[in-house]
Design a protein around this motif. Structure first.
Motif, PDB file in Angstrom:
ATOM      1  N   VAL A 157      30.586  47.238  38.555  1.00 47.21           N
ATOM      2  CA  VAL A 157      30.419  46.394  39.535  1.00 47.21           C
ATOM      3  C   VAL A 157      29.400  47.003  40.438  1.00 47.21           C
ATOM      4  CG1 VAL A 157      31.286  45.106  41.795  1.00 47.21           C
ATOM      5  CG2 VAL A 157      32.280  45.056  39.081  1.00 47.21           C
ATOM      6  N   TRP A 158      27.924  46.831  40.714  1.00 43.06           N
ATOM      7  CA  TRP A 158      27.226  47.857  41.837  1.00 43.06           C
ATOM      8  C   TRP A 158      27.809  47.991  43.481  1.00 43.06           C
ATOM      9  CZ3 TRP A 158      24.211  51.940  41.219  1.00 43.06           C
ATOM     10  CH2 TRP A 158      23.268  51.546  41.797  1.00 43.06           C
ATOM     11  N   GLU A 159      28.714  46.862  43.524  1.00 45.09           N
ATOM     12  CA  GLU A 159      29.863  46.039  45.610  1.00 45.09           C
ATOM     13  C   GLU A 159      30.627  47.723  45.072  1.00 45.09           C
ATOM     14  OE1 GLU A 159      32.417  43.576  48.081  1.00 45.09           O
ATOM     15  OE2 GLU A 159      31.659  43.152  45.792  1.00 45.09           O
ATOM     16  N   GLY A 160      31.071  48.077  43.992  1.00 47.37           N
ATOM     17  CA  GLY A 160      32.352  49.257  43.881  1.00 47.37           C
ATOM     18  C   GLY A 160      31.284  51.005  44.366  1.00 47.37           C
ATOM     19  N   LYS A 176      39.234  37.845  38.954  1.00 47.72           N
ATOM     20  CA  LYS A 176      38.474  38.649  38.272  1.00 47.72           C
ATOM     21  C   LYS A 176      37.748  40.003  38.702  1.00 47.72           C
ATOM     22  CE  LYS A 176      36.672  34.432  36.708  1.00 47.72           C
ATOM     23  NZ  LYS A 176      36.214  33.270  36.012  1.00 47.72           N
ATOM     24  N   ILE A 177      36.959  40.463  38.085  1.00 48.42           N
ATOM     25  CA  ILE A 177      35.773  41.427  38.642  1.00 48.42           C
ATOM     26  C   ILE A 177      34.817  41.228  37.549  1.00 48.42           C
ATOM     27  CG2 ILE A 177      36.210  43.836  38.259  1.00 48.42           C
ATOM     28  CD1 ILE A 177      37.603  42.890  40.012  1.00 48.42           C
ATOM     29  N   CYS A 178      33.578  40.857  37.972  1.00 47.98           N
ATOM     30  CA  CYS A 178      32.373  40.175  37.641  1.00 47.98           C
ATOM     31  C   CYS A 178      31.452  41.529  37.583  1.00 47.98           C
ATOM     32  CB  CYS A 178      31.913  38.936  38.008  1.00 47.98           C
ATOM     33  SG  CYS A 178      32.991  37.791  36.964  1.00 47.98           S
ATOM     34  N   SER A 179      30.586  41.511  36.427  1.00 45.58           N
ATOM     35  CA  SER A 179      29.383  42.912  37.695  1.00 45.58           C
ATOM     36  C   SER A 179      28.134  41.736  37.453  1.00 45.58           C
ATOM     37  CB  SER A 179      29.487  43.215  36.341  1.00 45.58           C
ATOM     38  OG  SER A 179      28.547  42.311  34.900  1.00 45.58           O
ATOM     39  N   VAL A 180      28.112  40.669  37.458  1.00 46.37           N
ATOM     40  CA  VAL A 180      27.132  40.038  38.197  1.00 46.37           C
ATOM     41  C   VAL A 180      28.026  38.682  39.060  1.00 46.37           C
ATOM     42  CG1 VAL A 180      25.459  37.870  37.714  1.00 46.37           C
ATOM     43  CG2 VAL A 180      25.720  40.271  35.730  1.00 46.37           C
ATOM     44  N   PRO A 181      27.626  38.712  39.724  1.00 51.69           N
ATOM     45  CA  PRO A 181      27.782  37.677  41.232  1.00 51.69           C
ATOM     46  C   PRO A 181      28.321  36.540  40.910  1.00 51.69           C
ATOM     47  CG  PRO A 181      26.959  39.623  42.508  1.00 51.69           C
ATOM     48  CD  PRO A 181      26.671  39.389  41.143  1.00 51.69           C
ATOM     49  N   GLU A 182      28.994  35.841  40.506  1.00 51.95           N
ATOM     50  CA  GLU A 182      28.660  34.245  40.500  1.00 51.95           C
ATOM     51  C   GLU A 182      28.462  33.545  42.131  1.00 51.95           C
ATOM     52  OE1 GLU A 182      32.044  32.070  38.451  1.00 51.95           O
ATOM     53  OE2 GLU A 182      33.633  33.997  39.222  1.00 51.95           O
ATOM     54  N   LEU A 183      27.085  32.858  41.983  1.00 49.13           N
ATOM     55  CA  LEU A 183      27.043  32.550  43.418  1.00 49.13           C
ATOM     56  C   LEU A 183      26.189  30.718  42.964  1.00 49.13           C
ATOM     57  CD1 LEU A 183      23.037  34.726  42.400  1.00 49.13           C
ATOM     58  CD2 LEU A 183      25.414  35.549  44.057  1.00 49.13           C
ATOM     59  N   ILE A 184      27.126  30.422  44.481  1.00 45.72           N
ATOM     60  CA  ILE A 184      26.052  29.096  44.727  1.00 45.72           C
ATOM     61  C   ILE A 184      24.917  29.091  45.667  1.00 45.72           C
ATOM     62  CG2 ILE A 184      28.715  28.727  43.768  1.00 45.72           C
ATOM     63  CD1 ILE A 184      29.414  28.487  46.626  1.00 45.72           C
ATOM     64  N   HIS A 185      25.004  27.275  46.105  1.00 43.03           N
ATOM     65  CA  HIS A 185      24.163  27.273  46.656  1.00 43.03           C
ATOM     66  C   HIS A 185      24.376  27.115  47.814  1.00 43.03           C
ATOM     67  CE1 HIS A 185      20.279  24.375  47.975  1.00 43.03           C
ATOM     68  NE2 HIS A 185      20.598  25.595  48.752  1.00 43.03           N
ATOM     69  N   GLN A 186      23.984  28.177  49.080  1.00 52.41           N
ATOM     70  CA  GLN A 186      25.053  27.132  50.336  1.00 52.41           C
ATOM     71  C   GLN A 186      23.755  26.413  51.022  1.00 52.41           C
ATOM     72  OE1 GLN A 186      25.733  30.302  53.722  1.00 52.41           O
ATOM     73  NE2 GLN A 186      27.422  29.102  53.254  1.00 52.41           N
ATOM     74  N   ILE A 187      24.048  25.455  51.408  1.00 50.86           N
ATOM     75  CA  ILE A 187      22.834  24.549  52.125  1.00 50.86           C
ATOM     76  C   ILE A 187      22.822  25.756  53.720  1.00 50.86           C
ATOM     77  CG2 ILE A 187      22.703  22.281  53.354  1.00 50.86           C
ATOM     78  CD1 ILE A 187      22.735  22.063  50.578  1.00 50.86           C
ATOM     79  N   SER A 188      21.674  25.399  54.355  1.00 50.13           N
ATOM     80  CA  SER A 188      21.547  25.893  55.683  1.00 50.13           C
ATOM     81  C   SER A 188      20.836  25.025  56.267  1.00 50.13           C
ATOM     82  CB  SER A 188      20.002  26.977  55.580  1.00 50.13           C
ATOM     83  OG  SER A 188      18.748  25.380  55.590  1.00 50.13           O
ATOM     84  N   PRO A 189      21.596  25.154  58.844  1.00 43.64           N
ATOM     85  CA  PRO A 189      20.919  24.223  59.277  1.00 43.64           C
ATOM     86  C   PRO A 189      20.043  23.343  58.845  1.00 43.64           C
ATOM     87  CG  PRO A 189      22.257  26.384  59.982  1.00 43.64           C
ATOM     88  CD  PRO A 189      22.202  26.747  58.433  1.00 43.64           C
ATOM     89  N   GLN A 243      39.915  54.362  45.467  1.00 47.64           N
ATOM     90  CA  GLN A 243      39.065  55.121  43.517  1.00 47.64           C
ATOM     91  C   GLN A 243      39.574  53.534  43.330  1.00 47.64           C
ATOM     92  OE1 GLN A 243      43.473  56.902  42.711  1.00 47.64           O
ATOM     93  NE2 GLN A 243      42.141  58.514  42.879  1.00 47.64           N
ATOM     94  N   LEU A 244      39.961  52.451  43.399  1.00 53.22           N
ATOM     95  CA  LEU A 244      39.420  51.616  43.380  1.00 53.22           C
ATOM     96  C   LEU A 244      38.232  51.227  42.968  1.00 53.22           C
ATOM     97  CD1 LEU A 244      40.839  48.756  41.978  1.00 53.22           C
ATOM     98  CD2 LEU A 244      41.027  47.812  44.136  1.00 53.22           C
ATOM     99  N   ALA A 245      37.391  51.243  44.030  1.00 53.99           N
ATOM    100  CA  ALA A 245      35.866  51.065  44.296  1.00 53.99           C
ATOM    101  C   ALA A 245      35.253  51.680  42.997  1.00 53.99           C
ATOM    102  CB  ALA A 245      35.220  51.764  45.889  1.00 53.99           C
ATOM    103  N   PHE A 246      35.023  53.037  42.860  1.00 50.60           N
ATOM    104  CA  PHE A 246      35.018  53.858  41.980  1.00 50.60           C
ATOM    105  C   PHE A 246      34.960  53.064  40.542  1.00 50.60           C
ATOM    106  CE2 PHE A 246      35.047  57.901  39.036  1.00 50.60           C
ATOM    107  CZ  PHE A 246      33.517  57.883  39.489  1.00 50.60           C
ATOM    108  N   VAL A 247      35.977  52.782  40.114  1.00 50.63           N
ATOM    109  CA  VAL A 247      36.095  52.367  38.937  1.00 50.63           C
ATOM    110  C   VAL A 247      35.467  51.063  38.790  1.00 50.63           C
ATOM    111  CG1 VAL A 247      38.589  53.737  38.584  1.00 50.63           C
ATOM    112  CG2 VAL A 247      39.115  51.766  39.223  1.00 50.63           C
ATOM    113  N   CYS A 248      35.806  50.505  39.606  1.00 53.57           N
ATOM    114  CA  CYS A 248      34.883  48.689  39.645  1.00 53.57           C
ATOM    115  C   CYS A 248      34.151  48.642  38.937  1.00 53.57           C
ATOM    116  CB  CYS A 248      35.419  47.921  40.834  1.00 53.57           C
ATOM    117  SG  CYS A 248      36.733  47.484  40.967  1.00 53.57           S
ATOM    118  N   PHE A 249      33.541  50.020  39.214  1.00 55.87           N
ATOM    119  CA  PHE A 249      31.673  50.272  39.161  1.00 55.87           C
ATOM    120  C   PHE A 249      31.771  51.675  38.033  1.00 55.87           C
ATOM    121  CE2 PHE A 249      28.591  54.080  39.186  1.00 55.87           C
ATOM    122  CZ  PHE A 249      27.524  53.698  39.298  1.00 55.87           C
TER     123      PHE A 249
END
Length: 410
Positions: A297-300, A147-160, A286-292
């Motif tokens: 997708v800003w990462e693209g 899946k290509i999502c314009s808004v990233p799916e985020l989860i909480h990562q427990i820090s040390p 090309q893939l990065a450009f069309v993803c944007f």
């Protein structure tokens, strides 16, 4: 399109069947998007090859949700079936996809009136933006989730530090970090990627420590709330090639570091080592450009920008791969016409990164014109003229004479 061509496209082209998609949903394929009508059930006459299918839920007030999509390489006469899941607002394959596809294929004539025709007039533009992305290259770079999502799916990562606090806390003593991690309500169903926080979620507490030791009887420091450490959900990130941590080899001399800062051939070379062949850089571009452009997708965009900057300043790499750069210029020709000019301006540095990159590229080609193929030199000169006239950019490096910077060998 004449009747004979339309009939041929209907028989030989691919078909996308969408079942249960709500009225008004924003739906698109490649360079075309619509808000669907009540009887809409998909798209017919899709040319074989790579395509991007995307969709966004729309509420009663007309607000549109973030865009979600997926790439698919259609085969000749292929029927692709997707079901809309209202709970997740997502398109999912049917459990019996092959059987259902076969049944729908045999009933295409009756379904024809509910299928929109692929806008064939836009196909040439789509091919010009994606022709280097082969199925193998797509598989290498797309997220594991598909899946290509314009808004990233985020989860909480427990820090040390959070793990240490939880280990000593009476309420969590004896629990593993994984156990605490799974107690968050927004992780109840990882497959759904739900991002909303539930009532049980609490902001992690951290202690403010003083540099001096606490004296006996002094009041303990208050605990301050800290924002949770959010990271992108594993499997949902794009898998583009990684740029090296430093743009020069380990143990490089000061003079080599100076040279590497002007010529990014080392950076590009390191990336090519990871993807095995230089031509794969065109697929990434090309893939990065069309993803944007289409996937929003800003990462693209960020990856495309960094890749353009690196390719344009890689003088040694240009001399080694002239055929690649002829294709690179063609790809850029189509890409730069699809976005507004002000997007090329770096907000932080207030400079036009594309104009700077192309200035370096044209200078490198000019400086090595005697050793490069005449076809590349001619193509670069024509492209420079075209871009200069279109955007009114000065793409020639000015000779500063005595004031020019001098590189000193150490």
């Amino acid at each position: 399109m004449d009747q004979q061509t339309a009939r041929l496209m209907f028989e030989e082209g691919g078909t996308l069947v969408l079942l249960g998609m709500p009225y008004g949903t924003e739906f698109g394929i490649d360079m075309n998007s619509w808000n669907i009508a009540e009887k809409f059930k998909g798209v017919k006459m899709i040319p074989p090859g790579l395509h991007f299918i995307y969709y966004s839920a729309v509420n009663r007030e007309g607000d549109t949700a973030p865009r979600t999509g997926f790439f698919h390489v259609f085969k000749q006469r292929e029927v692709l079936v997707r079901h809309y899941d209202p709970a997740t607002e997502d398109l999912k394959p049917a459990d019996t996809d092959e059987e259902e596809a076969a049944r729908i294929r045999s009933n295409l004539r009756n379904l024809d009136r509910n299928l929109g025709a692929y806008p064939i007039e836009s196909w040439k533009k789509w091919v010009s933006l994606s022709q280097h992305v082969s199925p193998a290259e797509l598989y290498r770079m797309e997220p594991i989730s598909g899946k290509i999502c314009s808004v990233p799916e985020l989860i909480h990562q427990i820090s040390p530090s959070e793990e240490e606090d939880m280990a000593t806390s009476p309420s969590t003593s004896g629990k593993s970090s994984a156990g605490v991690f799974s107690n968050h309500s927004y992780l109840k169903d990882p497959d759904k990627g739900t991002q909303s926080l539930g009532q049980d979620d609490k902001i992690v507490q951290i202690t403010e420590y003083s540099d001096s030791a606490e004296t006996e009887g002094s009041a303990p420091k208050k605990k301050l709330p800290a924002l949770p450490n959010m990271v992108q959900k594993p499997g949902t990130e794009m898998r583009f090639s990684k740029f090296p941590a430093r743009p020069y080899r380990e143990g490089a001399t000061p003079s080599e570091i100076t040279r590497y800062s002007l010529d990014s051939s080392y950076t590009i070379g390191q990336m090519v080592e990871g993807i095995e062949k230089p031509e794969s850089l065109l697929a990434e571009l090309q893939l990065a450009f069309v993803c944007f452009l289409v996937g929003q997708v800003w990462e693209g965009w960020e990856h495309w920008r960094k890749l353009v900057l690196a390719l344009c300043s890689a003088e040694e790499f240009i001399c080694q791969n002239p055929a690649l750069y002829e294709k690179f210029l063609s790809a850029l020709h189509f890409q730069v016409h699809e976005v507004p000019e002000d997007l090329f301006v770096d907000i932080v540095e207030s400079n036009n990164f594309l104009a700077s990159a192309l200035t370096s590229l044209f200078a490198n080609v000019s400086d090595n014109s005697e050793s490069l193929p005449a076809s590349l030199v001619t193509k670069a000169r024509k492209f420079k003229t075209h871009i200069s006239n279109k955007f009114k950019w000065n793409l020639t490096i000015e000779d500063d004479g005595e004031d020019a910077p001098v590189v000193v060998e150490m």
